[in-house]
Scaffold this active site. Structure first.
Site, PDB file in Angstrom:
ATOM      1  CG  ASP A 172      49.493  82.029  74.955  1.00 25.89           C
ATOM      2  OD1 ASP A 172      49.886  82.485  73.868  1.00 25.89           O
ATOM      3  OD2 ASP A 172      49.537  82.680  76.015  1.00 25.89           O
ATOM      4  CD  GLU A 216      47.595  84.557  81.313  1.00 25.10           C
ATOM      5  OE1 GLU A 216      47.536  85.268  80.291  1.00 25.10           O
ATOM      6  OE2 GLU A 216      48.124  84.932  82.387  1.00 25.10           O
ATOM      7  CD  GLU A 233      55.791  86.433  83.221  1.00 22.85           C
ATOM      8  OE1 GLU A 233      55.988  86.429  81.984  1.00 22.85           O
ATOM      9  OE2 GLU A 233      54.652  86.420  83.720  1.00 22.85           O
ATOM     10  CD  GLU A 266      50.206  92.464  73.827  1.00 25.61           C
ATOM     11  OE1 GLU A 266      49.070  92.672  74.297  1.00 25.61           O
ATOM     12  OE2 GLU A 266      50.951  91.540  74.212  1.00 25.61           O
TER      13      GLU A 266
END
Length: 514
Positions: free
Chosen positions: A250, A364, A343, A109
């Site tokens: 991903d 996304e 989610e 992150e």
């Protein structure tokens, strides 16, 4: 409402927002959405990481970075707010002279949100009205900040496998009790930001460790060519053996494509195409891509994850448009049913998975909407963007910003606004309705660029350019100029980190990268 019925609704829905006045209206709406969230963050939360939009207070989430400010810097430039960019630029300098902080943070992150945000703002500083030093883009205060933080992340990569730990203390390094269990994306999603750092600073250490991690995972594929989603970074043993194109995997797949284009490394694109071929063989189920066991290819769960919604956009980048559009309809049908994308969604029974009903303002689906509109010019995707704007405004807007939807069935809210809402969600929606934006005018994210990378030696040999070869957007939607990063010479400084063994090119890719 069942999904099959929704598919018919989606097919017959058409866009009536393609006039210039409609485009202007929705662009202004998104800009106001961003401004509402941004202004309230500065008023109620700065210098904390994020805003709690219901209680109107600041919270530190990832490391006391003033995270939302740094994540949102380049969005100000994208939306044309130069005056506020200049003010925010100075705020960032005042808050972050050093990252010598006694705090544990996620390596992943911190990289995608902070290092990436600083690098993008550095590269966009001239466009944002900042006087740049004579040595720019090879020097500058935000570049120095990005390098300072990245160096504090490097101890995480000091493992026998080259795969990084998930967390690191920015002052003291990896804690003695740190778990060696890390997700695939967390291990190998550094090549874009770290590659840019190496190209701008001339220090190869960043690109070296990022490549070493990519190859460490590649070399641990199963016999059917798939990877798992969690691995022990000390032993290289897979601890979670489900393969998915989304959750926990991903950005690894995403960065094989984007890193290959940005850094002119065709071997990374070859890796992606190999993995995509196996994913299509084992993971594809009626145009859903579901979780499968990496060793057997057997379906392990019938769930769709919100993070999976980036996949159609990535497929559009590599020229797989028919599959991209088919895969897009799946998550959008869920959005149309619920007003948001939870989610986790159970494909088998058509319901959100219990305890995973939340919508965290994720970008996304908006991301894929923009990519597919750019690739097809189909006005249907403008209609999708309009529906998303209406949903977010009607469901998530509160007095101090935009709140997470705790339950996608009841639309009860939770007191959290992730920094990526300003870095990504609003940016993608804004770009969808701003055809004249510089990111839409010069855009290095189409399958044609991927084809050129494979076959056009002239592109691979091209040198330093500024703002003319297009942009790659990082996994956090931070724009990176694909030409300007090649303006600084590599100094090949010695490092204490072993470089990776580069995968040999195939014969068709024996092209000069100089």
């Amino acid at each position: 409402m069942k999904l099959p019925a929704l598919l018919l609704l989606i097919v017959i829905t058409w866009c009536h927002c393609d006039t210039q006045s409609d485009m202007d209206s929705y662009r202004r709406q998104v800009k106001e959405m961003f401004q509402h969230a941004y202004d309230n963050y500065l008023l109620h939360a700065f210098p904390h990481d994020e805003l709690a939009p219901i209680s109107c207070v600041g919270v530190d989430t990832w490391g006391s970075f003033s995270l939302t400010l740094l994540d949102a810097l380049d969005t100000l430039v994208v939306m044309g707010n130069q005056s506020e960019f200049r003010r925010a630029y100075q705020l960032a300098l005042q808050q972050h002279l050093s990252f010598n902080i006694d705090t544990n943070t996620s390596v992943f992150e911190a990289n995608i949100r902070v290092v990436g945000g600083l690098l993008s703002a550095h590269l966009l500083s001239a466009r944002g009205g900042i006087p740049v030093p004579p040595g720019w883009p090879c020097e500058g205060p935000l570049l120095s900040m990005a390098e300072s933080l990245a160096r504090r992340l490097l101890p995480a990569f000091d493992t026998p496998t080259g795969l990084p730990y998930g967390s690191v203390n920015l002052r003291y390094g990896v804690s003695p009790g740190e778990t060696p269990l890390t997700c695939t994306s967390c291990c190998a999603s550094y090549i874009v930001e770290f590659g840019v750092l190496s190209r701008l600073t001339g220090d190869t250490v960043f690109e070296d460790v990022a490549l070493r991690a990519i190859h460490a995972l590649w070399n641990r594929r199963s016999t059917i060519g798939l990877v798992g989603n969690h691995i022990n970074v000390l032993t290289g043993e897979w601890k979670a053996t489900d393969f998915t194109v989304g959750n926990f995997v991903d950005s690894y797949l995403e960065y094989l494509v984007k890193g290959g284009i940005l850094l002119r490394r065709p071997e990374l694109l070859e890796m992606f195409h190999d993995l995509y071929q196996q994913a299509s063989r084992y993971s594809k189920l009626h145009d859903w891509f579901v979780s499968v066991n990496m060793n057997t290819g057997q379906i392990s769960s019938p769930y769709y994850y919100a993070l999976d919604a980036y996949w159609p956009g990535l497929l559009s980048m590599v020229g797989e448009l028919p599959q991209a559009e088919k895969s897009f309809i799946k998550p959008y049908s869920i959005w149309r049913s619920l007003g948001v994308l939870p989610e986790m969604f159970n494909i088998a029974d058509g319901k959100p998975v219990a305890k995973h009903e939340a919508y965290h303002l994720r970008p996304e689906l908006a991301e894929s909407t923009w990519y597919l509109f750019r690739a097809t010019k189909n006005p249907f995707y403008l209609e999708v963007g309009k529906a998303m704007i209406h949903s977010i405004q009607n469901i998530s807007r509160v007095n101090c910003g935009y709140a997470t939807v705790k339950n996608s069935l009841t639309h009860v809210l939770a007191d959290r606004m992730e920094s990526y809402f300003l870095a990504e969600t609003t940016k993608y929606l804004y770009l969808l309705f701003d055809p004249d934006n510089f990111l839409n005018q010069q855009d290095a994210i189409t399958h044609k660029h991927v084809e050129h990378l494979h076959y056009d030696a002239r592109m691979l040999r091209s040198g330093c350019t500024v703002g003319s070869t297009g942009y790659i957007l990082t996994t956090e939607a931070h724009p990176i100029d694909t030409g300007i990063i090649h303006c600084c010479g590599m100094k090949n400084k010695p490092t204490q980190v072993n470089t990776c063994n580069k995968r040999p090119f195939s014969s068709r890719l024996q092209l000069s990268l100089t």
